[in-house]
Scaffold this motif. Structure first.
Motif, PDB file in Angstrom:
ATOM      1  N   LEU A 216      -3.340  -0.119  -2.735  1.00 25.51           N
ATOM      2  CA  LEU A 216      -3.033  -0.718  -4.372  1.00 25.51           C
ATOM      3  C   LEU A 216      -1.927  -1.572  -4.449  1.00 25.51           C
ATOM      4  CD1 LEU A 216      -3.560   2.825  -6.174  1.00 25.51           C
ATOM      5  CD2 LEU A 216      -5.154   1.010  -5.658  1.00 25.51           C
ATOM      6  N   ALA A 217      -1.409  -1.929  -3.475  1.00 26.66           N
ATOM      7  CA  ALA A 217      -0.184  -2.974  -3.363  1.00 26.66           C
ATOM      8  C   ALA A 217       0.944  -2.415  -4.293  1.00 26.66           C
ATOM      9  CB  ALA A 217      -0.587  -4.386  -4.032  1.00 26.66           C
ATOM     10  N   ASN A 218       1.280  -1.243  -4.273  1.00 26.86           N
ATOM     11  CA  ASN A 218       2.287  -0.362  -5.001  1.00 26.86           C
ATOM     12  C   ASN A 218       3.286   0.056  -3.694  1.00 26.86           C
ATOM     13  OD1 ASN A 218       4.207   1.294  -6.326  1.00 26.86           O
ATOM     14  ND2 ASN A 218       2.427   2.140  -7.579  1.00 26.86           N
ATOM     15  N   PRO A 219       4.423  -0.394  -4.098  1.00 29.30           N
ATOM     16  CA  PRO A 219       5.459  -0.152  -2.895  1.00 29.30           C
ATOM     17  C   PRO A 219       6.132   0.969  -3.195  1.00 29.30           C
ATOM     18  CG  PRO A 219       6.396  -1.808  -4.217  1.00 29.30           C
ATOM     19  CD  PRO A 219       4.996  -1.629  -5.012  1.00 29.30           C
ATOM     20  N   ALA A 220       5.842   1.843  -4.338  1.00 28.98           N
ATOM     21  CA  ALA A 220       6.674   2.929  -4.762  1.00 28.98           C
ATOM     22  C   ALA A 220       6.760   3.943  -3.713  1.00 28.98           C
ATOM     23  CB  ALA A 220       5.816   3.705  -5.991  1.00 28.98           C
ATOM     24  N   GLU A 221       8.003   4.890  -3.724  1.00 22.37           N
ATOM     25  CA  GLU A 221       8.115   5.793  -2.714  1.00 22.37           C
ATOM     26  C   GLU A 221       7.373   6.901  -2.958  1.00 22.37           C
ATOM     27  OE1 GLU A 221      12.297   7.217  -1.884  1.00 22.37           O
ATOM     28  OE2 GLU A 221      12.825   5.727  -3.587  1.00 22.37           O
ATOM     29  N   VAL A 222       6.716   7.644  -1.990  1.00 27.59           N
ATOM     30  CA  VAL A 222       5.908   8.693  -1.845  1.00 27.59           C
ATOM     31  C   VAL A 222       6.535   9.933  -1.262  1.00 27.59           C
ATOM     32  CG1 VAL A 222       3.581   9.576  -1.282  1.00 27.59           C
ATOM     33  CG2 VAL A 222       4.045   7.343  -1.745  1.00 27.59           C
TER      34      VAL A 222
END
Length: 271
Positions: A216-222
């Protein structure tokens, strides 16, 4: 579902509310799409006011979103216990009915305001603004807003907060980010919750879940967390501390809001 956010409009019935459609105008002649778009515009205006209020009082506001039962309230309880010596914490709880979650939070010795939305499937900025009258913002460092359990609508509504936290329980399936892209594109951090169940489950892959987020082109930390294993909460509480420092240093923090809101959750509605 509610009418305020346009979630009653689907790709199959959108033609009815477009110009020239059978339901293209309301009884008073106002265009239906304009009414719904206007509500979203007013929400954004109120959200900006809320955020200004938070910033003036030095409050970092965090919005928690997920499906029902993913562990938002349990996470808040564990977070309060972990950070009570560092931060003054308050909570705004959103549910269709009952004060159950707010009561659980108050039992941990922090103020909690319950918003009961009735039939609305999300919180909005006006609801949050009204709830703030019951809180002393000068006595708060961290304000957590627990949104209504729903993997669609909450992601499209700015509440005036600074960051979105999206929870995904390992009991829900690792493909949820692919199935609910609006919610996971809006995440500033994704928490994989109830990870203690991974010891007994073979059909949830944290790696696949993260890959879907990246697609989703989201670089958020998981981050992987379990309230049953307090040592797993360190990455989450460290993330909160970093946001607190950024906010305290005057960095402008705004959540990842989704353009789908303008299209009433459906890209085809306005086309």
């Amino acid at each position: 579902m509610c009418d305020t956010c346009g979630c009653s409009i689907t790709p199959a019935n959108a033609h009815l509310v477009k110009e020239g459609g059978k339901l293209g105008v309301t009884a008073d002649g106002q265009a239906s799409i304009d009414v719904l778009s206007g509500l979203l515009h007013e929400n954004d205006h109120q959200a900006a006011h809320n955020r200004e209020h938070f910033d003036r009082h030095g409050v970092l506001a965090i919005n928690l979103m997920s499906s029902p039962g993913s562990g938002k309230t349990s996470l808040l309880e564990a977070t309060i216990d972990a950070l009570r010596d560092e931060f003054r914490i308050a909570v705004v709880e959103g549910d269709l009915e009952t004060e159950n979650d707010a009561s659980r939070i108050r039992a941990h010795g922090v103020p909690a305001v319950q918003i009961t939305t009735g039939q609305a499937c999300h919180l909005d900025a006006h609801m949050v603004h009204d709830a703030l009258h019951a809180l002393d913002l000068d006595g708060i460092d961290l304000l957590f807003i627990e949104n209504v359990g729903n993997l669609v609508c909450p992601a499209s509504f700015d509440l005036g907060h600074h960051a979105n936290v999206t929870l995904l329980s390992v009991t829900e399936g690792d493909d949820k980010p692919a199935k609910y892209p609006v919610m996971f594109r809006a995440a500033d951090v994704v928490l994989l919750t109830k990870t203690d169940f991974l010891d007994f489950m073979q059909d949830f892959s944290p790696e696949k879940a993260e890959r879907h987020v990246r697609e989703l082109a989201n670089p958020a930390e998981v981050l992987r967390v379990s309230v049953r294993r307090p040592d797993s909460l360190g990455a989450w509480t460290d993330w909160l501390r970093r946001q607190w420092v950024r906010h305290g240093e005057g960095e402008v923090l705004q959540p990842r809001m989704q353009s789908e809101a303008a299209g009433l959750h459906h890209a085809g509605v306005g086309s």
